[in-house]
Design a protein around this motif. Sequence first.
Motif, PDB file in Angstrom:
ATOM      1  N   PHE A  33       0.806  -1.208   0.000  1.00  0.00           N
ATOM      2  CA  PHE A  33       0.000   0.000   0.000  1.00  0.00           C
ATOM      3  C   PHE A  33       0.843   1.263   0.000  1.00  0.00           C
ATOM      4  O   PHE A  33       0.464   2.264   0.591  1.00  0.00           O
ATOM      5  CB  PHE A  33      -0.933  -0.005   1.227  1.00  0.00           C
ATOM      6  N   TRP A  34       1.985   1.263  -0.637  1.00  0.00           N
ATOM      7  CA  TRP A  34       2.776   2.491  -0.719  1.00  0.00           C
ATOM      8  C   TRP A  34       1.963   3.558  -1.441  1.00  0.00           C
ATOM      9  O   TRP A  34       1.426   3.346  -2.509  1.00  0.00           O
ATOM     10  CB  TRP A  34       4.072   2.235  -1.481  1.00  0.00           C
ATOM     11  N   PHE A  82       6.631  -8.137  10.683  1.00  0.00           N
ATOM     12  CA  PHE A  82       6.048  -7.867  11.995  1.00  0.00           C
ATOM     13  C   PHE A  82       4.721  -8.595  12.115  1.00  0.00           C
ATOM     14  O   PHE A  82       4.085  -8.942  11.115  1.00  0.00           O
ATOM     15  CB  PHE A  82       5.762  -6.372  12.183  1.00  0.00           C
ATOM     16  N   LEU A  83       4.261  -8.758  13.348  1.00  0.00           N
ATOM     17  CA  LEU A  83       2.866  -9.086  13.626  1.00  0.00           C
ATOM     18  C   LEU A  83       2.194  -7.807  14.091  1.00  0.00           C
ATOM     19  O   LEU A  83       2.712  -7.104  14.955  1.00  0.00           O
ATOM     20  CB  LEU A  83       2.768 -10.156  14.718  1.00  0.00           C
ATOM     21  N   ILE A  84       1.040  -7.506  13.505  1.00  0.00           N
ATOM     22  CA  ILE A  84       0.337  -6.278  13.872  1.00  0.00           C
ATOM     23  C   ILE A  84      -1.052  -6.610  14.397  1.00  0.00           C
ATOM     24  O   ILE A  84      -1.652  -7.619  14.027  1.00  0.00           O
ATOM     25  CB  ILE A  84       0.245  -5.301  12.682  1.00  0.00           C
ATOM     26  N   GLU A  85      -1.538  -5.735  15.258  1.00  0.00           N
ATOM     27  CA  GLU A  85      -2.857  -5.940  15.864  1.00  0.00           C
ATOM     28  C   GLU A  85      -3.969  -5.723  14.848  1.00  0.00           C
ATOM     29  O   GLU A  85      -5.001  -6.401  14.874  1.00  0.00           O
ATOM     30  CB  GLU A  85      -3.032  -4.991  17.051  1.00  0.00           C
ATOM     31  N   THR A  90      -6.279  -2.588   6.342  1.00  0.00           N
ATOM     32  CA  THR A  90      -7.090  -1.507   6.900  1.00  0.00           C
ATOM     33  C   THR A  90      -6.505  -0.128   6.647  1.00  0.00           C
ATOM     34  O   THR A  90      -7.226   0.869   6.707  1.00  0.00           O
ATOM     35  CB  THR A  90      -7.269  -1.694   8.418  1.00  0.00           C
ATOM     36  N   LEU A  91      -5.194  -0.056   6.392  1.00  0.00           N
ATOM     37  CA  LEU A  91      -4.507   1.214   6.157  1.00  0.00           C
ATOM     38  C   LEU A  91      -3.408   1.002   5.127  1.00  0.00           C
ATOM     39  O   LEU A  91      -2.974  -0.144   4.914  1.00  0.00           O
ATOM     40  CB  LEU A  91      -3.881   1.746   7.456  1.00  0.00           C
ATOM     41  N   PRO A  92      -2.919   2.070   4.509  1.00  0.00           N
ATOM     42  CA  PRO A  92      -1.737   1.935   3.652  1.00  0.00           C
ATOM     43  C   PRO A  92      -0.573   1.347   4.441  1.00  0.00           C
ATOM     44  O   PRO A  92      -0.435   1.570   5.654  1.00  0.00           O
ATOM     45  CB  PRO A  92      -1.448   3.377   3.215  1.00  0.00           C
ATOM     46  N   GLN A  93       0.290   0.614   3.760  1.00  0.00           N
ATOM     47  CA  GLN A  93       1.370  -0.089   4.432  1.00  0.00           C
ATOM     48  C   GLN A  93       2.269   0.840   5.231  1.00  0.00           C
ATOM     49  O   GLN A  93       2.666   0.532   6.359  1.00  0.00           O
ATOM     50  CB  GLN A  93       2.219  -0.862   3.412  1.00  0.00           C
ATOM     51  N   VAL A  94       2.607   2.003   4.668  1.00  0.00           N
ATOM     52  CA  VAL A  94       3.509   2.915   5.357  1.00  0.00           C
ATOM     53  C   VAL A  94       2.884   3.402   6.661  1.00  0.00           C
ATOM     54  O   VAL A  94       3.584   3.605   7.667  1.00  0.00           O
ATOM     55  CB  VAL A  94       3.919   4.087   4.444  1.00  0.00           C
ATOM     56  N   LYS A  95       1.566   3.583   6.691  1.00  0.00           N
ATOM     57  CA  LYS A  95       0.892   4.016   7.920  1.00  0.00           C
ATOM     58  C   LYS A  95       0.852   2.895   8.951  1.00  0.00           C
ATOM     59  O   LYS A  95       1.007   3.141  10.156  1.00  0.00           O
ATOM     60  CB  LYS A  95      -0.516   4.510   7.596  1.00  0.00           C
ATOM     61  N   LEU A  96       0.631   1.674   8.499  1.00  0.00           N
ATOM     62  CA  LEU A  96       0.679   0.531   9.425  1.00  0.00           C
ATOM     63  C   LEU A  96       2.068   0.382  10.024  1.00  0.00           C
ATOM     64  O   LEU A  96       2.219   0.073  11.216  1.00  0.00           O
ATOM     65  CB  LEU A  96       0.272  -0.751   8.697  1.00  0.00           C
ATOM     66  N   SER A 167       9.635  -4.121   2.681  1.00  0.00           N
ATOM     67  CA  SER A 167      10.993  -4.140   2.163  1.00  0.00           C
ATOM     68  C   SER A 167      11.870  -3.245   3.021  1.00  0.00           C
ATOM     69  O   SER A 167      11.408  -2.251   3.605  1.00  0.00           O
ATOM     70  CB  SER A 167      11.028  -3.672   0.713  1.00  0.00           C
ATOM     71  N   GLU A 168      13.143  -3.575   3.112  1.00  0.00           N
ATOM     72  CA  GLU A 168      14.059  -2.761   3.912  1.00  0.00           C
ATOM     73  C   GLU A 168      14.132  -1.330   3.395  1.00  0.00           C
ATOM     74  O   GLU A 168      14.313  -0.380   4.171  1.00  0.00           O
ATOM     75  CB  GLU A 168      15.454  -3.387   3.919  1.00  0.00           C
ATOM     76  N   THR A 169      13.976  -1.141   2.089  1.00  0.00           N
ATOM     77  CA  THR A 169      14.070   0.200   1.516  1.00  0.00           C
ATOM     78  C   THR A 169      12.978   1.133   2.020  1.00  0.00           C
ATOM     79  O   THR A 169      13.154   2.357   1.997  1.00  0.00           O
ATOM     80  CB  THR A 169      13.995   0.141  -0.021  1.00  0.00           C
TER      81      THR A 169
END
Length: 215
Positions: A33-34, A82-85, A90-96, A167-169
């Motif tokens: 979701f970038w 990661f594991l996220i709650e 539900t959100l763009p990847q950068v926001k998560l 991604s690490e970038t």
Amino acid sequence: MKLLIITAFTILSFSCFSQVRERVNGDTLLQDFWETENYGRERKSFEDSVKISVWRDYDETASCGSFCHIIENKSEQNLVVFLIEEENDTLPQVKLLRRKLYRRYADFAFFVIVWDNIVFEKSNTVTPDLFVKILKPEEKFELVVPFTNNDEEQIASEVSRHLLVCSETLFYSDEIGMPDFVKMVKYYGVDYVDTQVIISPDTFKSFYSKYPTRK
């Protein structure tokens, strides 16, 4: 800052499981979701390089089994898991990712790995809250959740919805601004080093129910 990472993963017996295995999905590409145009050229390359496969192992004569969620890194760069709650759509990847990095778990948040001097008291395992896995190119990682009844099976089947694979970038971006994150995670030794982890349904349910943000 001095921290102690406590054991919370539960290793369960697989004695009730037969050899029956079925694929729940194909080699599903993890959604990315970038949002910014800066990552537009990289997006398809990233999506083509991350595969999530879900398998269901079960006993045909009993209600027990397990879901095995397999992440494969087909790229030429490190991936951070990661594991996220929240559910990961539900959100763009950068926001998560920002939410995960800045969320407080008692006296700890992931961002302090980059900005603060920390002394860790090492433990053999980590909690789901503090789980982080650095997946190198061509590596695989398995996240297994056993079940013994229908309710636990439902929980086990939802694990991939709570995986955040970056991604690490992405850590170099202006939105995150933590280019040394992976290096510092390795330096402090807080990353999960094994190729498989087993989490009980109760532990997983407790983890993602802490924040009522599911769809």
